[in-house]
Enzyme design. Structure first.
Site, PDB file in Angstrom:
ATOM      1  N   ARG A 138      15.047  10.326-101.326  1.00 45.92           N
ATOM      2  CA  ARG A 138      13.836  10.929-100.498  1.00 45.92           C
ATOM      3  C   ARG A 138      13.130   9.796 -99.800  1.00 45.92           C
ATOM      4  O   ARG A 138      11.959  10.119 -99.694  1.00 45.92           O
ATOM      5  CB  ARG A 138      12.840  11.532-101.620  1.00 45.92           C
ATOM      6  CG  ARG A 138      13.734  12.615-102.436  1.00 45.92           C
ATOM      7  CD  ARG A 138      12.788  13.354-103.473  1.00 45.92           C
ATOM      8  NE  ARG A 138      13.373  14.276-104.283  1.00 45.92           N
ATOM      9  CZ  ARG A 138      13.094  15.103-105.259  1.00 45.92           C
ATOM     10  NH1 ARG A 138      11.637  14.660-105.750  1.00 45.92           N
ATOM     11  NH2 ARG A 138      13.593  16.055-105.775  1.00 45.92           N
ATOM     12  N   CYS A 157      10.334   9.274 -79.558  1.00 44.22           N
ATOM     13  CA  CYS A 157      11.789   9.040 -79.313  1.00 44.22           C
ATOM     14  C   CYS A 157      12.619   8.810 -80.532  1.00 44.22           C
ATOM     15  O   CYS A 157      13.336   9.519 -81.056  1.00 44.22           O
ATOM     16  CB  CYS A 157      11.909   8.266 -78.158  1.00 44.22           C
ATOM     17  SG  CYS A 157      11.522   8.524 -76.828  1.00 44.22           S
ATOM     18  N   ASP A 180      17.458   6.215 -73.565  1.00 48.13           N
ATOM     19  CA  ASP A 180      17.792   5.506 -72.252  1.00 48.13           C
ATOM     20  C   ASP A 180      18.768   4.461 -72.698  1.00 48.13           C
ATOM     21  O   ASP A 180      18.553   3.275 -72.860  1.00 48.13           O
ATOM     22  CB  ASP A 180      16.865   5.069 -71.630  1.00 48.13           C
ATOM     23  CG  ASP A 180      16.798   4.556 -70.031  1.00 48.13           C
ATOM     24  OD1 ASP A 180      17.801   4.219 -69.930  1.00 48.13           O
ATOM     25  OD2 ASP A 180      15.855   4.394 -69.426  1.00 48.13           O
ATOM     26  N   ASN A 188      16.191  -0.775 -79.379  1.00 47.08           N
ATOM     27  CA  ASN A 188      16.100  -0.009 -80.478  1.00 47.08           C
ATOM     28  C   ASN A 188      17.023  -0.437 -81.856  1.00 47.08           C
ATOM     29  O   ASN A 188      16.592  -0.620 -82.969  1.00 47.08           O
ATOM     30  CB  ASN A 188      16.290   1.431 -80.491  1.00 47.08           C
ATOM     31  CG  ASN A 188      15.325   2.021 -79.505  1.00 47.08           C
ATOM     32  OD1 ASN A 188      15.539   2.799 -78.453  1.00 47.08           O
ATOM     33  ND2 ASN A 188      14.008   1.457 -79.355  1.00 47.08           N
ATOM     34  N   TYR A 220      20.936   7.124 -66.707  1.00 45.55           N
ATOM     35  CA  TYR A 220      20.239   7.502 -65.474  1.00 45.55           C
ATOM     36  C   TYR A 220      21.136   7.319 -64.288  1.00 45.55           C
ATOM     37  O   TYR A 220      21.885   6.258 -64.234  1.00 45.55           O
ATOM     38  CB  TYR A 220      18.911   6.780 -65.216  1.00 45.55           C
ATOM     39  CG  TYR A 220      17.732   7.554 -66.268  1.00 45.55           C
ATOM     40  CD1 TYR A 220      17.227   8.798 -65.737  1.00 45.55           C
ATOM     41  CD2 TYR A 220      17.506   6.828 -67.331  1.00 45.55           C
ATOM     42  CE1 TYR A 220      16.082   9.264 -66.554  1.00 45.55           C
ATOM     43  CE2 TYR A 220      16.313   7.531 -67.945  1.00 45.55           C
ATOM     44  CZ  TYR A 220      15.674   8.933 -67.679  1.00 45.55           C
ATOM     45  OH  TYR A 220      14.771   9.374 -68.439  1.00 45.55           O
TER      46      TYR A 220
END
EC number: 2.1.1.45
Length: 276
Positions: A138, A157, A180, A188, A220
């Protein structure tokens, strides 16, 4: 070639070759010239990194370790939502005149909640459980608070992390609604891999796996030629991450406690257009 390079190349190739294009749809993001920013995407991308073998930083181009760690400490350690406490300018487009991004990211991690053991914010609860109940299933953080979405300048995000200890190894799953790939993917990955290292060190654990789950992994339209060039580059051997072993408290970490040894990498990719 590092596992980070291999995973990144395979993910980008899959998106470009097999992804879904938003051309013809109405999209929210816009380029600086006002044109719609379309994407090619894959749904439900899952990447696994074995942190016990290497630190997952790209060598195809630089990922700036100290800037990435400065941001993750801004969110998880300072629990801040004000860009004046952050060295980089990456959040400037979402900040108001006072520097606030609203009730987002660090703000949510700093809110205290009542547990049977007392009041904890989400970060302190993770640290408490890793020390007192490490095999709990948990140990979860979640900053996608629907009550406060209206007061966030950007919906989170990277919004939820599940920590799990297997034997003496700390594993983590990051859930991300949107990524992205060119601009933010390895940024990240490096941030949350470093966070796992920090939490493991202060909890007397070893690092295990970092699993990155991305609901919408996209490239993109104006990034496609940049990505094609990037993934065709030469990759290098993975560098070694060194963390100051004297830090025993998560709140004592600074960016100067981290360094990479032998980080050989390709040239930076300059002039990447960013959709907002």
């Amino acid at each position: 070639m590092s596992q980070a390079d291999s995973i990144f190349i395979d993910m980008c190739r899959d998106i470009l070759d097999n992804g879904y294009s938003s051309e013809g749809q109405e999209v929210r993001p816009r380029w600086e010239d006002g044109a719609p920013a379309h994407t090619i995407k894959k749904f439900g991308v899952v990447n696994r990194y074995d942190l016990s073998k290497e630190f997952p930083i790209l060598t195809l181009r630089p990922t700036y370790l100290k800037s990435a760690i400065d941001e993750i400490l801004w969110i998880w350690q300072k629990k801040s939502n004000n860009i004046k406490e952050l060295k980089s300018k990456i959040w400037d487009s979402w900040a108001d005149e006072d520097g606030s991004i609203g009730k987002a990211y660090g703000y949510q991690l700093g809110v205290k909640h009542q547990y049977k053991e007392g009041l904890f914010d989400q970060v302190d609860r993770v640290l408490y459980d890793l020390k007192h109940n490490p095999y709990s299933r948990r140990i979860i953080t979640n900053i996608y608070n629907h009550d406060d979405l209206h007061a966030m300048h950007l919906y989170p995000c990277a919004y939820s992390v599940t920590f799990n200890v297997t034997g003496n190894r700390l594993n983590a799953i990051l859930h991300q609604r949107s990524n992205d790939v060119l601009v933010a993917n390895n940024w990240n990955v490096v941030q949350y891999a470093a966070l796992v290292h920090m939490f493991a060190q202060v909890s007397n654990l070893e690092v295990g796996e970092f699993v990155h789950v991305i609901a919408d992994a996209h490239i993109y339209d104006r990034h496609v030629p940049i990505v094609e060039e990037l993934i065709a580059r030469e990759a290098f051997e993975v560098p070694k991450l060194i963390i100051n072993p004297d830090v025993k408290d998560f709140y004592d970490f600074t960016v100067d406690d981290f360094k990479l040894v032998g980080y050989k990498k390709g040239e930076p990719v300059k002039g990447i257009p960013v959709a907002v």
